[in-house]
Design a protein around this motif. Structure first.
Motif, mmCIF file in Angstrom:
data_model
loop_
_atom_site.group_PDB
_atom_site.id
_atom_site.type_symbol
_atom_site.label_atom_id
_atom_site.label_comp_id
_atom_site.label_asym_id
_atom_site.label_seq_id
_atom_site.Cartn_x
_atom_site.Cartn_y
_atom_site.Cartn_z
ATOM 1 N N LEU A 244 12.491 -48.276 -25.364
ATOM 2 C CA LEU A 244 13.107 -47.119 -25.992
ATOM 3 C C LEU A 244 13.359 -45.984 -25.012
ATOM 4 O O LEU A 244 14.326 -45.252 -25.132
ATOM 5 C CB LEU A 244 12.213 -46.610 -27.131
ATOM 6 N N SER A 262 20.189 -36.820 -24.522
ATOM 7 C CA SER A 262 20.815 -38.102 -24.205
ATOM 8 C C SER A 262 20.620 -38.439 -22.743
ATOM 9 O O SER A 262 20.034 -37.671 -21.977
ATOM 10 C CB SER A 262 22.312 -38.033 -24.511
ATOM 11 N N SER A 303 19.270 -39.448 -28.129
ATOM 12 C CA SER A 303 20.586 -40.059 -28.301
ATOM 13 C C SER A 303 21.006 -40.825 -27.063
ATOM 14 O O SER A 303 20.438 -40.653 -25.976
ATOM 15 C CB SER A 303 21.632 -38.997 -28.642
ATOM 16 N N SER A 304 22.034 -41.665 -27.241
ATOM 17 C CA SER A 304 22.643 -42.408 -26.140
ATOM 18 C C SER A 304 24.138 -42.149 -26.190
ATOM 19 O O SER A 304 24.748 -42.166 -27.264
ATOM 20 C CB SER A 304 22.370 -43.910 -26.281
ATOM 21 N N ASN A 316 23.051 -41.268 -32.138
ATOM 22 C CA ASN A 316 21.780 -40.571 -32.329
ATOM 23 C C ASN A 316 20.761 -41.591 -32.825
ATOM 24 O O ASN A 316 20.941 -42.227 -33.872
ATOM 25 C CB ASN A 316 21.925 -39.439 -33.341
ATOM 26 N N ARG A 317 19.663 -41.750 -32.073
ATOM 27 C CA ARG A 317 18.758 -42.879 -32.295
ATOM 28 C C ARG A 317 17.777 -42.671 -33.442
ATOM 29 O O ARG A 317 17.225 -43.624 -33.975
ATOM 30 C CB ARG A 317 17.989 -43.180 -31.002
ATOM 31 N N PRO A 332 19.599 -41.257 -37.878
ATOM 32 C CA PRO A 332 20.599 -41.943 -37.064
ATOM 33 C C PRO A 332 22.018 -41.553 -37.482
ATOM 34 O O PRO A 332 22.308 -41.394 -38.671
ATOM 35 C CB PRO A 332 20.336 -43.430 -37.358
ATOM 36 N N PHE A 356 15.088 -46.136 -37.247
ATOM 37 C CA PHE A 356 15.691 -45.645 -36.017
ATOM 38 C C PHE A 356 16.449 -46.788 -35.371
ATOM 39 O O PHE A 356 16.220 -47.963 -35.685
ATOM 40 C CB PHE A 356 14.647 -45.073 -35.060
ATOM 41 N N ILE A 357 17.371 -46.461 -34.500
ATOM 42 C CA ILE A 357 18.198 -47.458 -33.833
ATOM 43 C C ILE A 357 17.452 -47.971 -32.612
ATOM 44 O O ILE A 357 17.212 -47.225 -31.658
ATOM 45 C CB ILE A 357 19.563 -46.866 -33.447
ATOM 46 N N ARG A 358 17.106 -49.230 -32.641
ATOM 47 C CA ARG A 358 16.289 -49.826 -31.586
ATOM 48 C C ARG A 358 17.118 -50.238 -30.363
ATOM 49 O O ARG A 358 16.630 -50.192 -29.237
ATOM 50 C CB ARG A 358 15.531 -51.039 -32.132
ATOM 51 N N ASN A 359 18.340 -50.670 -30.610
ATOM 52 C CA ASN A 359 19.170 -51.153 -29.513
ATOM 53 C C ASN A 359 20.614 -51.190 -30.002
ATOM 54 O O ASN A 359 20.864 -51.123 -31.202
ATOM 55 C CB ASN A 359 18.697 -52.543 -29.066
ATOM 56 N N LEU A 369 24.541 -52.224 -34.062
ATOM 57 C CA LEU A 369 23.330 -51.416 -34.099
ATOM 58 C C LEU A 369 22.171 -52.266 -34.610
ATOM 59 O O LEU A 369 22.311 -52.985 -35.605
ATOM 60 C CB LEU A 369 23.512 -50.201 -35.014
#
Length: 518
Positions: A244, A262, A303-304, A316-317, A332, A356-359, A369
């Motif tokens: 993460l 980010s 975020s990424s 946004n994770r 998210p 949450f967004i893992r990957n 997602l």
């Protein structure tokens, strides 16, 4: 993406299996030849084991030389706990002789190998040591956070101090080039060389530093917030923090949510895009703000961001860090911004408010997602949901990340193949149980690879490749993927000059792979 790392729990102790007589090398090592496994032709694999007088607390290898530094530490009489007394010893891997040794007190000292540089910190001083002799090249009062080997400059903060004065050190002589305040109370989020001489540090925004002179600029951004009431969820356990975050936490502010920021996105013109808790901005390479666009502060967290066809996409994770621990923060969402003027194209809230967004991965216009037990696809051009699917998992299992490289399966021709290279048209998702599930773009399951069939690449030098699926038993393959041998060992290993070295607390062993090559 790699498989989950675990601490060493099993090691095949050489000294319990060997019938050969013990030998001493320079009165430092006791040695034995030991069988650790079998080749696929049925022959024994024999290694040379080296046991020092005291237990191996840590080991360091610079990645290129024949120098191996051992941190040796005394224990109590039962051998169940370490004492503070011990020594560090530099070993010549060619002949296993001791080049030099230095007594240390582990209560107030630390040894670090940072690239080709060897440092020994004691009390409030940091010594740069000559690896060949152990003599002190120079000393400084700073621990180094970042080193640029081309410029031969390192930057860091005072040893055993909460000071925020960042200094640049000339690594050829230890002289201080410059000192300036750079706040670190919430930790560094990222560090990146923008040009051959300019270092970008993501810390409370962006700090640009010309390494030789210390000149530069800063962009301030809000990347943390104080905990208020019950705003922060309970810390989540069992999360792969290395997956993460991948960052080193150094936080001194208590009761504060951090890393609400980010990655630094660098475009072709060396401009930098950064998303913080309340704003996404594009900053020119001289520090001028090209544009800033507000973000929903109530929902934004870690975020990424990535750039595709002149559009900055933000994921946004839905998590951040609270006092150094993982916490569910924000919600998210997916957003898109024009790279030229920052105008927002869309902002799509994602329904999983307690997730949450893992990957994630991007294929053409599709964004995949990954959640705990579900994968959803969204259109990048419009931000709309395309499809989603709950993936059948085993009890206690969770989805982890998409496989990019380094995960292998055995082919019909009895060779091991990298899955991502062998099946580029498939979407390969790894689970926390080290299974791999192959999905189509429409999220239909093609095949599921069981844990026993999935192997992680741990070492690869071009001639030999080391694979494992449990970090206890390892397979060595040649450059074509043909398996050569199988043995049990600790995952603490490295390879140099086609020789493999493995470590536990008692000893290390050496395996000459060329001796078993056909």
């Amino acid at each position: 993406m790699i498989m989950k790392k675990t601490l060493p729990v099993v090691f095949l102790l050489c000294f319990t299996l060997c019938a050969n007589a013990q030998n001493a090398i320079n009165n430092f090592f006791i040695t034995k030849d030991t069988v650790i496994g079998k080749t696929f032709d049925g022959n024994d694999i024999v290694v040379k084991c080296y046991k020092p007088q005291h237990k191996i607390y840590q080991w360091h290898w610079d990645g290129f030389s024949d120098n191996l530094l051992l941190e040796l530490r005394q224990t109590n009489k039962k051998g169940t706990s370490f004492r503070n007394e011990g020594n560090i010893a530099m070993i010549d891997l060619d002949n296993k002789s001791v080049k030099w040794s230095r007594n240390v007190n582990y209560n107030n000292s630390e040894t670090k190998q940072q690239g080709k540089y060897l440092f020994f910190s004691e009390k409030k001083k940091n010594f740069c040591l000559d690896p060949e002799t152990g003599n002190v090249f120079w000393e400084t009062k700073n621990n180094l956070y970042f080193i640029d080997s081309k410029l031969n400059i390192g930057v860091g903060y005072p040893v055993q101090s909460m000071s925020n004065n960042l200094s640049a050190i000339d690594l050829s002589n230890g002289n201080t080039l410059w000192t300036r305040p750079v706040d670190r109370t919430r930790g560094w989020d990222d560090a990146y060389m923008l040009t051959d001489s300019v270092l970008l540090v993501a810390v409370n925004g962006i700090q640009a530093l010309d390494l030789p002179t210390g000149n530069g600029w800063s962009y301030k951004a809000t990347t943390s917030q104080k905990k208020i009431g019950q705003m922060i969820a309970a810390n989540v356990t069992g999360i792969l923090l290395g997956v993460l975050s991948g960052t080193v936490m150094y936080q001194t502010s208590p009761d504060e949510v951090t890393e609400m920021v980010s990655n630094m996105l660098i475009d072709e013109g060396n401009s930098i895009v950064l998303a913080s808790r309340d704003m996404i901005s594009r900053i020119g390479n001289s520090g001028e703000i090209l544009w800033s666009t507000p973000l929903p502060e109530k929902f934004t967290s870690k975020s990424s961001i990535f750039l595709k066809d002149s559009v900055v996409y933000m994921i946004n994770r839905g998590y951040a860090f609270y006092n150094g621990g993982f916490s569910m923060v924000g919600n998210p969402y997916l957003a898109a911004f024009n790279i030229n003027d920052g105008s927002r194209r869309y902002l799509t809230m994602i329904p999983e408010k307690k997730e949450f967004i893992r990957n994630f991965q991007v294929i053409d216009d599709m964004l995949f997602l990954v959640f705990e037990n579900k994968i959803a696809t969204y259109s990048l051009s419009g931000g709309s949901l395309l499809t989603e699917k709950i993936v059948g998992l085993e009890k206690g299992e969770q989805l982890d990340a998409f496989v990019e490289s380094g995960i292998y399966v055995l082919q019909g021709d009895s060779t091991f193949m990298d899955m991502a290279a062998a099946y580029p048209e498939q979407n390969l998702i790894m689970t926390s149980g080290n299974r791999v599930i192959s999905l189509t773009d429409s999220l239909e399951t093609l095949i599921t690879y069981d844990k026993k069939d999935v192997f992680e690449k741990t070492i690869d030098n071009g001639a030999y490749r080391l694979l494992t699926n449990d970090e206890k038993e390892f397979i060595v393959c040649d450059f074509s993927g043909k398996p050569m041998m199988k043995f049990q060992a600790s995952p603490n290993m490295f390879m140099t000059n086609n020789k493999l070295y493995a470590f536990d607390k008692e000893l290390f062993w050496e395996l000459d792979l060329d001796a078993y090559a056909q």
